[in-house]
Design a protein around this motif. Structure first.
Motif, PDB file in Angstrom:
ATOM      1  N   ALA A 228    -105.559   5.171 -31.748  1.00 19.27           N
ATOM      2  CA  ALA A 228    -105.034   6.163 -32.691  1.00 19.27           C
ATOM      3  C   ALA A 228    -105.701   7.527 -32.542  1.00 19.27           C
ATOM      4  CB  ALA A 228    -105.152   5.668 -34.135  1.00 19.27           C
ATOM      5  N   MET A 229    -106.344   7.790 -31.407  1.00 17.52           N
ATOM      6  CA  MET A 229    -106.947   9.099 -31.160  1.00 17.52           C
ATOM      7  C   MET A 229    -105.866  10.053 -30.647  1.00 17.52           C
ATOM      8  SD  MET A 229    -110.104  10.097 -28.597  1.00 17.52           S
ATOM      9  CE  MET A 229    -111.219   8.919 -29.339  1.00 17.52           C
ATOM     10  N   GLU A 230    -105.868  11.281 -31.154  1.00 19.45           N
ATOM     11  CA  GLU A 230    -104.859  12.253 -30.743  1.00 19.45           C
ATOM     12  C   GLU A 230    -105.462  13.652 -30.674  1.00 19.45           C
ATOM     13  OE1 GLU A 230    -101.279  12.259 -33.051  1.00 19.45           O
ATOM     14  OE2 GLU A 230    -101.048  10.070 -33.002  1.00 19.45           O
ATOM     15  N   LEU A 424    -100.627   9.721 -20.310  1.00 16.41           N
ATOM     16  CA  LEU A 424    -102.055   9.641 -20.568  1.00 16.41           C
ATOM     17  C   LEU A 424    -102.450  10.559 -21.716  1.00 16.41           C
ATOM     18  CD1 LEU A 424    -103.534   9.598 -16.943  1.00 16.41           C
ATOM     19  CD2 LEU A 424    -102.877   7.667 -18.404  1.00 16.41           C
ATOM     20  N   GLY A 425    -103.420  10.099 -22.498  1.00 16.30           N
ATOM     21  CA  GLY A 425    -103.932  10.874 -23.617  1.00 16.30           C
ATOM     22  C   GLY A 425    -105.254  10.296 -24.067  1.00 16.30           C
ATOM     23  N   PRO A 426    -105.720  10.652 -25.257  1.00 13.80           N
ATOM     24  CA  PRO A 426    -107.038  10.200 -25.712  1.00 13.80           C
ATOM     25  C   PRO A 426    -107.075   8.747 -26.167  1.00 13.80           C
ATOM     26  CG  PRO A 426    -106.027  11.632 -27.342  1.00 13.80           C
ATOM     27  CD  PRO A 426    -105.137  11.668 -26.149  1.00 13.80           C
ATOM     28  N   GLU A 427    -105.918   8.095 -26.307  1.00 17.51           N
ATOM     29  CA  GLU A 427    -105.897   6.674 -26.681  1.00 17.51           C
ATOM     30  C   GLU A 427    -105.768   5.823 -25.421  1.00 17.51           C
ATOM     31  OE1 GLU A 427    -103.690   3.592 -29.780  1.00 17.51           O
ATOM     32  OE2 GLU A 427    -102.947   5.633 -29.534  1.00 17.51           O
ATOM     33  N   MET A 428    -106.686   4.870 -25.246  1.00 16.79           N
ATOM     34  CA  MET A 428    -106.749   4.085 -24.017  1.00 16.79           C
ATOM     35  C   MET A 428    -105.547   3.157 -23.885  1.00 16.79           C
ATOM     36  SD  MET A 428    -109.868   1.719 -22.683  1.00 16.79           S
ATOM     37  CE  MET A 428    -109.698   0.674 -21.242  1.00 16.79           C
ATOM     38  N   LYS A 429    -105.012   3.056 -22.645  1.00 17.11           N
ATOM     39  CA  LYS A 429    -103.838   2.223 -22.382  1.00 17.11           C
ATOM     40  C   LYS A 429    -104.005   1.303 -21.179  1.00 17.11           C
ATOM     41  CE  LYS A 429    -100.817   5.752 -24.370  1.00 17.11           C
ATOM     42  NZ  LYS A 429     -99.759   6.757 -24.140  1.00 17.11           N
TER      43      LYS A 429
END
Length: 598
Positions: A228-230, A424-429
Motif C-alpha cells: 500500500a505504499m504510493e 513498477l512502483g513503491p509497492e513490491m510485486k
C-alpha cells in the motif's frame, strides 16, 4: 474473550496455563517405526501425552519466516538454515520453528529439532515453555533476525514472556522501527533523512504534505514489502489515500515522507556493537520510487563517487554502533545529485536490524558467509575473533571489492495473476530473484535479464512504445539506441511524432480507448517483441481514467503474451546496454569469478 479485551499473547498464554489449556506436542516419526528416529519433528495438539521432551544441553531456537509471500521469500529460508548450521558448528543445538513445508528449513535433518508450527506469539511461547525444562524452567534463547519481518516482529512479545533474544536487543529493534525515536537518533548522529512525519488523520496528512512539499511517499506503518505504499502528487489524491488506508489498516499511523529523486543504494552490514563489517554496497538500476525488491541491483556500484561510498560506510558504521546491533543489519539510502560538500547528498531511508533479502546474493558474490558470521556474533563472539579476525581492519569497514560484476534481478508472476497491475512502483510485486554474474557489467546484466525472462532481439526487432509526456525527453536516447540497432516502432500519436521527428521509423496506431484493438493485436500476434510503456501522470485524459486504463490493458496484454514490458526507463536503458554489440558472456566455475585476472 481475552483477545477481545486486548490482552497480549503472553497474557493469553498465562490464562491458558492457569486454566490447564496448554498444548502438548506429538512426533512425526521420520523412520516410520523401523528404528528409532534421530531427527523426528513435532506438531502441537491438546491431550495428555507429550512426546517432545525438552532437548538437553545448550540450545537456541531459530524462528523461520512462515508462509512465503511477496516481501518475504526463500532468501529468509536460506538465512534460517545457515543460522541453524552455524549454531551446530558452535556446539549449540538448534531448534527450528517454521510452518512452510516447501522450505529447506522444514527438512527434518536441517536442525536438531523441528516444530512444524505457526509463527505467532502464542504458538512460539508454548514451544519455548516446552523446551524450558532443561533450563530449570527458564526459556531458551531465541534467534529472531533471520526470519524476516515475521520473526523480528515476535522479538518483543517473546522477550515480554521471558525469552532471551540473541543478538540485537528488543529496545534496539524498537529504536529502528519507531519513527519518532529513529528520527531523533538520526538527528543526534547528523545523518540526513527526508523530512516526514507519522499521521493518523486527513487533516494531519494535508498539513505535513504542505510543509514538506509534493510529491510525497506515503505508506501505512507495520506492513511488509511496501504494501500500500504510493507516491502522491496532489492534495486530492492524498485525501483519498488516507481515507482508504484508515479503513483498511485501522488506526495505525500513516508515514509521510518527502519523495527524493535519486539513486537508491542498499548496504548490508554485520556488527558486534563496536566493530562493523560491510560486505558490499549495491546500487539499484531503477531510481528511488521503485521498491527495492522489484529493482535490479548491481554489485559493485557503478556511478557512486569515492566520497559517496565513504559516506555510506561512515553512516552505516555510526548507526550500527548507536543501535548496538549484534548480527545483521540492512540500510537503504538514496543518493541525490551533489549539492555542496562531499557526501551531503546521501540520505537514509530506513534501517532494518535483521537479515534482508539481499543476504544470499551478497554472500555468494563476496565470499563472506554473512549468516554464519552474524550467528557467531549473536552468540556473543567478538567480530575480531571470528575466523582469526579476517573481517575487521578493512578501510572504512568495507570488505574488498571483488573483481566481478553481479546483478540481482526480480522475477514476476503477473501472467498467473489475472487482472494484476505490473507497473513498477513503491509497492513490491516480484515473487522471486535471479542473479547474473560475469567479469563485465553488460555481460552480468545480460545474464540477469535472460534469467528474469526479460529478453528482446539484439537487432532488427519491433517494439511498441507509449511514453508519458514528462518522460519523452529522457526516453529519446534509449529509443534512438534501439533504432540504431535496427528496431522499428509502433507508437501512439505523441510518441510516434517524437520518433519520426528524430528520424526513427515509426508507425502510428490509435489508442485502445478510441475503440481500436490494433495495439492489442500487435502484442498478441507477437508482431512486436518489446513493449515500453511509462505511466501517465497529470492532466487531460487522466482525470477521466482513460489513459490509465489504456496503459493497464497494454501491460496486461504484454504479460499474457509473454513479451517483455518495461515501465521504468531505467530498466529500458539497462536492457539496451545489455543488448549492445560486443557484449560477450563467459561461463566459469563460480569461485573463478572472484579471482583477479592476470
Amino acid at each position: 474473550i481475552a483477545t477481545a479485551r486486548g490482552e497480549t499473547a503472553p497474557q493469553i498464554a498465562q490464562r491458558r496455563r492457569e486454566w490447564g489449556i496448554t498444548p502438548t506436542f506429538k512426533m512425526v516419526d521420520t523412520c516410520a517405526g523401523e528404528f528409532e528416529a534421530r531427527t523426528p519433528y513435532f506438531y502441537s495438539t491438546y491431550e495428555q501425552e507429550n512426546e517432545a521432551q525438552a532437548l538437553p544441553g545448550s540450545k537456541a531456537v531459530v524462528l523461520g519466516s512462515g508462509p512465503i509471500r511477496i516481501g518475504q521469500g526463500i532468501e529468509f529460508d536460506y538465512c534460517s538454515v545457515r543460522a541453524s548450521q552455524a549454531l551446530r558448528e558452535a556446539g549449540v543445538r538448534s531448534v527450528m520453528i517454521n510452518s512452510n513445508p516447501e522450505t529447506v528449513s522444514t527438512d527434518f535433518d536441517m536442525s536438531d529439532r523441528l516444530y512444524f508450527e505457526p509463527l505467532d506469539a502464542e504458538s512460539v511461547i508454548a514451544i519455548l515453555r516446552n523446551e524450558a525444562a532443561a533450563f530449570d524452567g527458564a526459556l531458551p534463547p531465541v534467534v529472531t533476525q533471520f526470519g524476516g519481518q515475521t520473526a523480528i516482529g515476535l522479538a518483543a512479545p517473546l522477550a515480554a514472556a521471558g525469552a532471551p533474544i540473541l543478538g540485537t536487543s528488543v529496545d534496539s529493534i524498537d529504536l529502528a522501527e519507531d519513527r519518532r525515536r529513529f528520527d531523533a537518533l538520526m538527528e543526534r548522529l547528523g545523518v540526513p533523512r527526508p523530512r516526514g512525519a507519522a499521521v493518523t488523520s486527513v487533516a494531519e496528512a494535508q498539513r505535513v504534505a504542505e510543509e514538506i512539499g509534493y510529491p510525497v511517499l506515503v505508506r501505512p506503518s507495520y506492513v511488509l514489502g511496501g504494501r500500500a505504499m504510493e507516491i502522491i502528487r496532489s492534495g486530492d489524491a492524498l485525501t483519498s489515500y488516507v481515507t482508504r488506508i484508515v479503513s483498511q489498516f485501522g488506526e495505525h499511523p500513516i508515514l509521510i515522507d518527502r519523495y527524493l529523486t535519486g539513486r537508491e543504494v542498499e548496504v548490508d552490514a554485520i556488527s558486534d556493537g563496536q566493530d562493523v563489517l560491510i560486505p558490499g554496497v549495491m546500487e539499484h538500476i531503477e531510481r528511488a520510487g521503485v521498491h527495492s525488491g522489484d529493482s535490479f541491483a548491481v554489485y559493485p556500484t557503478r556511478s557512486l563517487s569515492a566520497d559517496e561510498i565513504r559516506m555510506l560506510a561512515r553512516y552505516t558504521t555510526e548507526i550500527a554502533r548507536a543501535l548496538h546491533v549484534r548480527g545483521l543489519m540492512n540500510i537503504q539510502f538514496v543518493v541525490t545529485e551533489p549539492n555542496g560538500e562531499p557526501g551531503d547528498n546521501v540520505w537514509i531511508l530506513e534501517v532494518n536490524p535483521r537479515a534482508s533479502r539481499t543476504v544470499p546474493f551478497l554472500s555468494k558474490v563476496t565470499g563472506v558467509p554473512m549468516v554464519t558470521v552474524a550467528t557467531r556474533v549473536a552468540l556473543g563472539e567478538p567480530l575480531a575473533s571470528v575466523e582469526g579476525g579476517r573481517y575487521v581492519g578493512h578501510a572504512d569497514n568495507l570488505w574488498p571489492v571483488q573483481p566481478l560484476f553481479a546483478v540481482k534481478g526480480p522475477v514476476f508472476s503477473m501472467s498467473k495473476l489475472a487482472g494484476a497491475e505490473m507497473a513498477l512502483g513503491p509497492e513490491m510485486k516480484s515473487t522471486g530473484e535471479v542473479m547474473g554474474i560475469d567479469k563485465t557489467y553488460p555481460a552480468a546484466l545480460r545474464k540477469a535479464l535472460i534469467a528474469a525472462n526479460v529478453t528482446a532481439p539484439d537487432h532488427d526487432g519491433k517494439a511498441f512504445v507509449s511514453i508519458a509526456d514528462r518522460d519523452k525527453a529522457e526516453a529519446l536516447p534509449i529509443l534512438q539506441a534501439l533504432g540504431d540497432a535496427g528496431y522499428e516502432f509502433y507508437a501512439t500519436g505523441g510518441t510516434a511524432k517524437l520518433l519520426t521527428e528524430h528520424g526513427l521509423k515509426a508507425t502510428e496506431v490509435n489508442r485502445i480507448s478510441d475503440d481500436d484493438q490494433t495495439i492489442i493485436e500487435l502484442i498478441r500476434s507477437h508482431e512486436v517483441q518489446l513493449v515500453i510503456n511509462t505511466i501517465t501522470g497529470g492532466g487531460g485524459r487522466m482525470r477521466e481514467g482513460i489513459e490509465i486504463l489504456d496503459g493497464f490493458k497494454i501491460r496486461r496484454a504484454a504479460v499474457e503474451a509473454n513479451i517483455p514490458c518495461l515501465t521504468s526507463l531505467d530498466t529500458a536503458r539497462a536492457m539496451v546496454e545489455a543488448l549492445g554489440a560486443g557484449v560477450e558472456t563467459r561461463t566459469l566455475p563460480f569461485p573463478e569469478y572472484r579471482e583477479q585476472e592476470e
